[in-house]
Each structure stands twice: as structure tokens, then as C-alpha cells.
Design an enzyme around this catalytic site. Sequence first.
Site, mmCIF file in Angstrom:
data_model
loop_
_atom_site.group_PDB
_atom_site.id
_atom_site.type_symbol
_atom_site.label_atom_id
_atom_site.label_comp_id
_atom_site.label_asym_id
_atom_site.label_seq_id
_atom_site.Cartn_x
_atom_site.Cartn_y
_atom_site.Cartn_z
ATOM 1 N N VAL A 181 0.857 -1.189 0.000
ATOM 2 C CA VAL A 181 0.000 0.000 0.000
ATOM 3 C C VAL A 181 0.886 1.229 0.000
ATOM 4 C CG1 VAL A 181 -1.713 1.306 1.317
ATOM 5 C CG2 VAL A 181 -1.863 -1.187 1.237
ATOM 6 N N ALA A 230 4.396 4.127 3.014
ATOM 7 C CA ALA A 230 3.975 2.885 2.366
ATOM 8 C C ALA A 230 4.108 1.748 3.374
ATOM 9 C CB ALA A 230 4.846 2.592 1.154
ATOM 10 N N LYS A 231 3.561 0.617 3.061
ATOM 11 C CA LYS A 231 3.766 -0.578 3.885
ATOM 12 C C LYS A 231 3.440 -1.793 3.051
ATOM 13 C CE LYS A 231 5.065 -1.224 8.166
ATOM 14 N NZ LYS A 231 5.972 -0.327 8.896
ATOM 15 N N GLY A 232 4.046 -2.918 3.411
ATOM 16 C CA GLY A 232 3.732 -4.160 2.717
ATOM 17 C C GLY A 232 3.608 -5.281 3.710
ATOM 18 N N ASP A 284 10.358 -5.052 8.584
ATOM 19 C CA ASP A 284 9.361 -4.782 9.625
ATOM 20 C C ASP A 284 9.239 -6.095 10.400
ATOM 21 O OD1 ASP A 284 7.255 -2.563 10.326
ATOM 22 O OD2 ASP A 284 6.115 -4.406 10.372
#
Length: 422
Positions: free
Chosen positions: A65, A110-112, A151
Site C-alpha cells: 500500500v 507505504a507498507k507491505g 518490519d
Amino acid sequence: MPELRRRTEISMLETARHFFDRAAEKLGLEEAMVALLRYPKRKLIVTFPVRMDDGRVLHFEGYRVQHHPVLGPTKGGIRYHPEVTLDEVQALAVLMAWKCSLMGLPFGGAKGGVRCNPKEMSEGELERLTRRYAAEIAPLIGQDVDIPAPDVYTGEREMAWIVDTISMHNNAQFMPGLVTGKPKVLGGSEGRDTATGRGGFFVALQLLEHLDVPVEGATAAVQGFGNAGSVFAVNFHRAGGKVIAVSDSKGGIYNPQGLDPEAVLQHKRETGSVVGFPGADSVSNEELLELECDLLVPAALENVLHEGNAPNVKAKAIVELANGPTTLKADAIFHERGIPVAPDILANAGGVTVSYFEWVQDRAFYFWSAEEVDRKLKQFMDRAFRKVWHRSREEKVDLRMASYMVAIERVAEAARARGLYA
Ligand code: NAD
């Protein structure tokens, strides 16, 4: 990173939106800007196969995202966890956007994530999953577009696999700036592994100074003695502060005269826990949060400070090294009680700040010394703290709201300057 989550009645996405809405109202943001910034720009869901060691082929769901690339490429970690959802990844992408903006970085958020259980997977399975996930999100990532990082349950190893996979898809071109948190031999930065705890320590120093509490002899209780918490504790102790309690998932230890965090780290390395450290009393994780001290430093879990214990917190101030350790209700209680909270998007932003330094070094193929990284980290943390502190005095809001206002205002200003391509 071990088990680090607790579910509450209000999701992280709702909490992130709550703070955004309040800050947007205070800033008087125009309706079109609220609509633009409240939601991420891109959400990718991928389903992909991975061959397991026993020959079966399992399908996994993954996400990436991106909030908005108005200030520069988007940036954020990739987590592997059985409970990862699109909602959670969205919330974390939005938080990254505010964190990057607050720190003055040229990045959006952002992040995944991939829904999987890395604890039950072999290294070979994790490598195949990582490479396939990287190939699936490849159209969205790139050193000028969106830059992943580690992360929960991902680290240097996974970042190296991603660099290699994407390079192989691009005529073997080596692109270290594609991800941060890499091994140093592949362009990782000095100081990245200690950046979050070190950055939180700089924020704590500023906070104490602004509250007129000298660091020499100041007391701190730290919940969570992992990467972030232990680095913070060691730094605080070296600066003359007293770390009176620390804990991990197995329990906590307490000594009002102060612990030696480096000796506690050694004990933890030898025994697997801080529990049983000689010369300290035991304390539960819940009791630790209510100890009399100058600084309370939650550095483990989400939502540990809630309406049930917030009225009993005796700390003079709170430094949120963990992401989201304070519920909305507890936040309101601390505000009413006049207990300043250095919020997560400020206090734990040291990690993404040194990630930014890593990206800059990778772009130039020129690497800085540990001292240089540390000096720059302090500059960035101090500058962000001062902006937040002044804004909070000016607007008569708490440090969290001031942080959101500074962060959102900068993104909105950039979006306005670019204009709307509608
Ligand atoms: P970590 O895995 O290194 O350490 C987590 C610590 O929390 C461990 O000591 C663990 O034992 C403890 N813990 C787990 N369950 C607990 C419980 N029930 N009660 C008390 N302690 C418990 O993780 P970390 O990297 O130090 O991250 C900690 C927090 O900081 C997380 O919220 C993370 O999102 C946040 N954070 C970390 C970074 C980073 O760069 N490491 C960056 C930003 C935010």
C-alpha cells in the site's frame, strides 16, 4: 520480532483516521485535500504460489500500500505475520506518511505484508516466498518510486533477497537504493540497527530538557527489552539516567537504585530473558507501567496503555518507542492529567531517518562513518522535536496533535504546490 500484537475494539486504521481527522480540522484543511490525504493512493493485493519443502505448492496473499508520493517516493517496511490484513497495512502506510513528513524526509508513506507464519517456515521456503512476493510487487517498487524496508519478522536477509531478485529482473543491474535495512556489504548504513532506540533517546533528552528535568539521575521504566528498548536503555544509562525497570515477554525486573542495562543485556543473551537478573526484584509488565518514574517508555506492544491503567500511571512523561502503545482513551486521560506523550511518529522515527540516510548513501555510492550518521540523526530528531514542541505551545495542543499537524501540513502544502491533476 516476536509476538507483538493485541486486538482492541478500535482498529489501528480507525485510530490513524481519528488523529488525521482531528488534525485536519484544526488545520482547516479544504475538503478536497482531506479526501485526497485520508486514503492511500494505491493498494495492491497479490496472491502467489510458493513451493514448500515437502513438494506442496501453497498460495499466499500479500499486500503493498502506498499513501501519496507528493513529497517523494513512498517508503515503508514489509511484515510477515499470520494476521496481516489489508486494513492493517493501510493504517501502517498512513502512519509512515506522517512519520516521514514530520521528520522532514523526502518520502511518502507505504507498507507491505504477506500473510504467512514465518516461524513455521524453513529458510528455503522463506526465500522462495520473498523472491516471489518481490516479483509480484515489482511493478510498484523502485528506488525512485517506493522503497521497502524490514518490519515484523523480516530483516537484512529478506532485504538482500529482494535486491537480488529485482536486480535479476533488470539485466543484473545492482540497485541498492531499492530497499533499506540491507546488510552493510550490500550498501546498508552504519547505525541502522540502533537507530530507533538512539533516536528515541534523543527525543527523551529533548523532552526532559523542556520539562526542566536534568538527565543525570532522571529515572526511566522501559517495557520491552528488544532492539528498540534495550538500545534506549543503554543510551539513557550512559547519559547518567537511572533505568529502574525493564521487561520482556517473560516478565520484568526492578531496582529503584538503577539497573545496568548492558549487564542486563548480557544476562538476557545468556538466559533468554531479563527475568532473574541478580540484585533486582521482579515486577510484572502491568506493574512496570505504573511505577513512579520520570519517563515511561513502552517499547514492545500496541495498546498497553489503556483507560484501565492510564489513571494510575505515575510517570512525568511518556516516550512511545513502540508503535501505537496508547489507546485513544488513554491518550485523552494523559492529556487531561497533563502528562506529555512523545508520540510514536516522533519518538520511534529514528529508524526511518537512518533508512533515509542509507538511501542517500546508496544513491551516491558513498558511505558515511558511524559518527556522521549519529550526528545527522541527532540533528533530524532535535529539529523535529523542537518543531513539535513549539507547535504544541502555539496551538495549545498535546505533542501528538502537534506532530500530526506539522506532518499533515507539510504533505498538504506539497500537494497544493503540485496542484490537482483531475
Ligand atoms: P523486538 O522484537 O526486538 O523487541 C520486542 C520486545 O518486546 C522483546 O523484548 C519482547 O520480549 C518484548 N515483548 C513481547 N511481548 C511482550 C509483552 N507481552 N510484554 C512485555 N514485553 C513484551 O522489537 P523492536 O524492534 O524492539 O520493536 C518494538 C516496538 O518498537 C514495536 O512496537 C515496533 O513496531 C516499534 N518500532 C521498532 C522499530 C525498529 O527499528 N526496531 C522502528 C519503529 C518502531
